[in-house]
Design an enzyme around this catalytic site. Structure first.
Site, short mmCIF file in Angstrom:
data_model
loop_
_atom_site.label_atom_id
_atom_site.label_comp_id
_atom_site.label_asym_id
_atom_site.label_seq_id
_atom_site.Cartn_x
_atom_site.Cartn_y
_atom_site.Cartn_z
N HIS A 197 47.53 19.58 77.64
CA HIS A 197 46.27 18.98 78.07
C HIS A 197 45.54 18.46 76.82
O HIS A 197 45.15 19.23 75.96
CB HIS A 197 45.42 20.03 78.79
CG HIS A 197 44.22 19.47 79.47
ND1 HIS A 197 43.10 19.03 78.79
CD2 HIS A 197 43.97 19.27 80.78
CE1 HIS A 197 42.21 18.59 79.65
NE2 HIS A 197 42.71 18.73 80.88
N HIS A 226 45.90 12.26 80.64
CA HIS A 226 45.38 13.25 79.69
C HIS A 226 46.17 14.56 79.69
O HIS A 226 45.95 15.41 78.84
CB HIS A 226 43.90 13.56 80.01
CG HIS A 226 43.74 14.36 81.26
ND1 HIS A 226 43.89 13.80 82.52
CD2 HIS A 226 43.50 15.68 81.45
CE1 HIS A 226 43.73 14.74 83.43
NE2 HIS A 226 43.48 15.90 82.81
#
Length: 157
Positions: free
Chosen positions: A79, A64
């Site tokens: 992110h 992620h």
């Protein structure tokens, strides 16, 4: 004779709506606990490198988030989504690994955005400067529609 310092930039890391990081619905980002930066409300599930650099961090097993270090020692973290560190199933298809060299526009991660939304995750994606390195005069551009690898999200010298 005076020489004007060359201005460099980071490009958009996704297609979508560029937002001020203060508008992100997560205190870690909106209060800049990890560093200053920008966010994009993405239109699709493709995340690209905003710069040339070296992949220094790949958050496994979720994929992620990815860290990139540039030649000027500026370090950034991309992110994808909010709370996606908690994912139990594989949503993100990471195209890079630690140590890889990347160029601006290279695909870092692809994912099924509809599936992520169906799982009640916010898809807002952030780019945070975790270390400014040798970059000077960093100016963040934080509003407007952007196209990946085309529009500037910040400038620096």
């Amino acid at each position: 004779m005076f020489f004007k310092k060359k201005t460099h930039s980071l490009k958009a890391f996704a297609d979508g709506q560029l937002l001020s990081i203060e508008k992100v619905n997560d205190d870690v980002f909106s209060k800049k606990m990890m560093g200053d930066g920008v966010a994009i409300q993405p239109k699709n599930g493709i995340v690209v490198s905003p710069c040339d650099g070296k992949i220094t961090v790949v958050f496994e097993p979720t994929y992620h988030a990815i860290g990139i270090t540039m030649d000027n020692q500026m370090e950034i973290l991309i992110h994808i989504g909010l709370d996606t560190v908690n994912l139990k199933e594989s949503i993100f298809d990471c195209k890079v690994k630690k140590g890889d060299k990347v160029s601006c526009g290279d695909t870092l991660v692809t994912y099924d955005m509809a599936k992520l939304k169906d799982m009640n995750y916010d898809t807002t994606t952030m780019c945070v400067i975790t270390s400014q390195g040798k970059a000077k005069d960093v100016k963040i551009i934080s509003e407007g529609e952007v196209k990946a690898a085309e529009n500037d999200i910040l400038t620096y010298q």
